[in-house]
Design an enzyme around this catalytic site. Structure first.
Site, PDB file in Angstrom:
ATOM      1  N   HIS A  73      15.663 -16.410   6.627  1.00  0.00           N
ATOM      2  CA  HIS A  73      14.596 -17.143   5.923  1.00  0.00           C
ATOM      3  C   HIS A  73      14.497 -18.609   6.368  1.00  0.00           C
ATOM      4  CE1 HIS A  73      12.309 -17.022   1.832  1.00  0.00           C
ATOM      5  NE2 HIS A  73      11.687 -17.780   2.693  1.00  0.00           N
TER       6      HIS A  73
ATOM      7  N   TYR B  82      12.746 -14.326  -3.555  1.00  0.00           N
ATOM      8  CA  TYR B  82      11.488 -14.282  -4.323  1.00  0.00           C
ATOM      9  C   TYR B  82      11.611 -13.492  -5.627  1.00  0.00           C
ATOM     10  CZ  TYR B  82       9.042 -15.548   0.083  1.00  0.00           C
ATOM     11  OH  TYR B  82       8.614 -16.131   1.242  1.00  0.00           O
TER      12      TYR B  82
HETATM   13  N1  NAP Z   1       9.037 -17.808   5.100  1.00  0.00           N
HETATM   14  C1  NAP Z   1       8.802 -18.736   4.204  1.00  0.00           C
HETATM   15  O1  NAP Z   1       9.546 -19.742   4.071  1.00  0.00           O
HETATM   16  C2  NAP Z   1       7.594 -18.606   3.317  1.00  0.00           C
HETATM   17  C3  NAP Z   1       7.131 -19.714   2.585  1.00  0.00           C
HETATM   18  C4  NAP Z   1       5.994 -19.562   1.795  1.00  0.00           C
HETATM   19  C5  NAP Z   1       5.350 -18.337   1.740  1.00  0.00           C
HETATM   20  N2  NAP Z   1       5.836 -17.256   2.431  1.00  0.00           N
HETATM   21  C6  NAP Z   1       5.165 -15.933   2.369  1.00  0.00           C
HETATM   22  O2  NAP Z   1       3.805 -16.101   2.673  1.00  0.00           O
HETATM   23  C7  NAP Z   1       3.000 -15.529   1.645  1.00  0.00           C
HETATM   24  C8  NAP Z   1       1.681 -16.249   1.549  1.00  0.00           C
HETATM   25  O3  NAP Z   1       1.858 -17.596   1.157  1.00  0.00           O
HETATM   26  P1  NAP Z   1       1.436 -18.132  -0.284  1.00  0.00           P
HETATM   27  O4  NAP Z   1       1.349 -16.987  -1.219  1.00  0.00           O
HETATM   28  O5  NAP Z   1       2.331 -19.220  -0.646  1.00  0.00           O
HETATM   29  O6  NAP Z   1       0.005 -18.812  -0.017  1.00  0.00           O
HETATM   30  P2  NAP Z   1      -1.440 -18.268   0.470  1.00  0.00           P
HETATM   31  O7  NAP Z   1      -1.404 -16.824   0.815  1.00  0.00           O
HETATM   32  O8  NAP Z   1      -1.951 -19.241   1.470  1.00  0.00           O
HETATM   33  O9  NAP Z   1      -2.326 -18.486  -0.824  1.00  0.00           O
HETATM   34  C9  NAP Z   1      -2.149 -17.738  -1.982  1.00  0.00           C
HETATM   35  C10 NAP Z   1      -2.979 -18.392  -3.076  1.00  0.00           C
HETATM   36  O10 NAP Z   1      -4.359 -18.379  -2.717  1.00  0.00           O
HETATM   37  C11 NAP Z   1      -5.129 -17.688  -3.713  1.00  0.00           C
HETATM   38  N3  NAP Z   1      -6.090 -16.851  -2.978  1.00  0.00           N
HETATM   39  C12 NAP Z   1      -5.858 -15.635  -2.411  1.00  0.00           C
HETATM   40  N4  NAP Z   1      -6.972 -15.195  -1.796  1.00  0.00           N
HETATM   41  C13 NAP Z   1      -7.914 -16.151  -1.954  1.00  0.00           C
HETATM   42  C14 NAP Z   1      -9.250 -16.269  -1.547  1.00  0.00           C
HETATM   43  N5  NAP Z   1      -9.842 -15.316  -0.818  1.00  0.00           N
HETATM   44  N6  NAP Z   1      -9.931 -17.398  -1.914  1.00  0.00           N
HETATM   45  C15 NAP Z   1      -9.336 -18.353  -2.648  1.00  0.00           C
HETATM   46  N7  NAP Z   1      -8.064 -18.297  -3.074  1.00  0.00           N
HETATM   47  C16 NAP Z   1      -7.357 -17.209  -2.720  1.00  0.00           C
HETATM   48  C17 NAP Z   1      -4.145 -16.890  -4.529  1.00  0.00           C
HETATM   49  O11 NAP Z   1      -4.516 -16.852  -5.892  1.00  0.00           O
HETATM   50  P3  NAP Z   1      -4.901 -15.457  -6.635  1.00  0.00           P
HETATM   51  O12 NAP Z   1      -3.639 -14.666  -6.765  1.00  0.00           O
HETATM   52  O13 NAP Z   1      -5.439 -15.923  -7.943  1.00  0.00           O
HETATM   53  O14 NAP Z   1      -5.918 -14.771  -5.767  1.00  0.00           O
HETATM   54  C18 NAP Z   1      -2.851 -17.700  -4.396  1.00  0.00           C
HETATM   55  O15 NAP Z   1      -2.779 -18.691  -5.389  1.00  0.00           O
HETATM   56  C19 NAP Z   1       3.895 -15.677   0.400  1.00  0.00           C
HETATM   57  O16 NAP Z   1       3.444 -14.890  -0.667  1.00  0.00           O
HETATM   58  C20 NAP Z   1       5.219 -15.273   0.976  1.00  0.00           C
HETATM   59  O17 NAP Z   1       5.311 -13.863   1.072  1.00  0.00           O
HETATM   60  C21 NAP Z   1       6.923 -17.402   3.236  1.00  0.00           C
END
Ligand code: NAP
Length: 273
Positions: free
Chosen positions: A103, A45
């Site tokens: 991962h 990341y």
């Molecule tokens: N292990 C893996 O392969 C893998 C894959 C993907 C992700 N991950 C991990 O999981 C974490 C979370 O996944 P993600 O960041 O992809 O997606 P997520 O947490 O489902 O969504 C994040 C998005 O939603 C928005 N958001 C946040 N709070 C909100 C709310 N209350 N209402 C509306 N929109 C909202 C954020 O924008 P704003 O910033 O504008 O609020 C951002 O664009 C990642 O950051 C990473 O650490 C792991």
């Protein structure tokens, strides 16, 4: 105070995907100020340095912040694994990682399973990681891992989970094995805030749909790691820690499952559901 799993993982954490540089550090500092104490990063990341820097700048004792990082699939080979973890420790600026994950499993077994799972266990034995786990592992590989390392060795399997992808087979398996799933993308990238069933439940409880999604996933036994760079949304999401959904809410959200997978790259294993 955020509850923890049997393995000591805080049930509500913070994702850091895409939160690089000074903007990333600012978002992390805002989250730490609000009360987040579990941060999810990964070698791939480019946020390990921001995480280390934000924790140091916050003045919060290192022991009060739970840090997860992940060994990239490009570092699974014997020659690369340990040096990559040493690099993660250095970039984060910490003595030990609270939770270290694989991962992605090695695509088409290019690196033998026993090699990288053995190396993962070694990081725990050497104290480089306090806990170990995996990410994006299907049931067949979880079975293999438990045979190799023992039934209680893995602290979690981090997978995509949200109201539109509830993975009932994997969730049932994990519950039966006492293995916690960590829900990545628990807000379906923000899509949950446009879902009428979720906004209806949110209005009833005086919260936002994001908090409803997170509270639901935690009620199902999962850890959640939502990401946001916005203080208001970070606060809205934190409300999930004290939100209790009723049986009707849970039933209505369970009915939203449509097997909608948002992350499915070439290298992905055969998913269970
Ligand atoms: N292990 C893996 O392969 C893998 C894959 C993907 C992700 N991950 C991990 O999981 C974490 C979370 O996944 P993600 O960041 O992809 O997606 P997520 O947490 O489902 O969504 C994040 C998005 O939603 C928005 N958001 C946040 N709070 C909100 C709310 N209350 N209402 C509306 N929109 C909202 C954020 O924008 P704003 O910033 O504008 O609020 C951002 O664009 C990642 O950051 C990473 O650490 C792991």
């Amino acid at each position: 105070m955020i509850a923890t799993t049997a393995h000591g993982i805080p049930k509500l954490g913070l994702g850091t995907f895409g939160r690089t540089g000074e903007a990333g550090i600012a978002a992390l500092l805002a989250a730490l100020e609000i009360g987040y104490r579990h941060i999810d990063t990964a070698q791939s990341y480019d946020t390990e340095s921001s995480v280390g820097e934000a924790v140091r700048r916050s003045g919060i004792p290192r022991s009060d912040v739970f840090i997860t990082t992940k060994v990239a699939d490009t570092n699974l080979a014997r020659a690369d694994f340990m040096p990559s973890v040493e690099r993660s420790l250095e970039i984060l600026g910490v003595d030990t990682i609270d939770l270290l994950l694989i991962h992605w499993p090695s695509e088409k077994d290019a690196v033998p399973f026993e090699d990288y799972m053995g190396a993962l266990a070694e990081t725990r034995d050497k104290g480089m990681a306090k806990r170990i786990g995996v990410s994006n592992f299907p049931i067949a590989l979880l079975d293999k891992a438990q045979t190799l390392l023992g039934t209680d060795a893995l602290s979690t399997n981090q997978v995509e989970l949200h109201p539109f992808l509830q993975s009932p087979k994997l969730s049932t398996y994990a519950r039966a094995k006492g293995l916690t799933l960590t829900a990545y993308m628990p807000l379906a990238k923000g899509k949950v805030s446009e879902e009428p069933v979720l906004t209806g439940i949110a209005d009833k409880h005086g919260v936002q749909a994001g908090a409803v999604s997170l509270a639901f996933l935690m009620a199902e036994g999962h850890v959640v790691i939502p990401a946001s760079s916005n203080s208001e949304r970070l606060r809205q999401n934190m409300a999930a820690a004290t939100l209790t959904l009723d049986a009707d809410d849970i039933a209505a959200i369970r009915a939203l499952d449509r097997g909608e997978r948002m992350i499915d790259p070439e290298k992905a294993p055969a998913w269970d559901d």
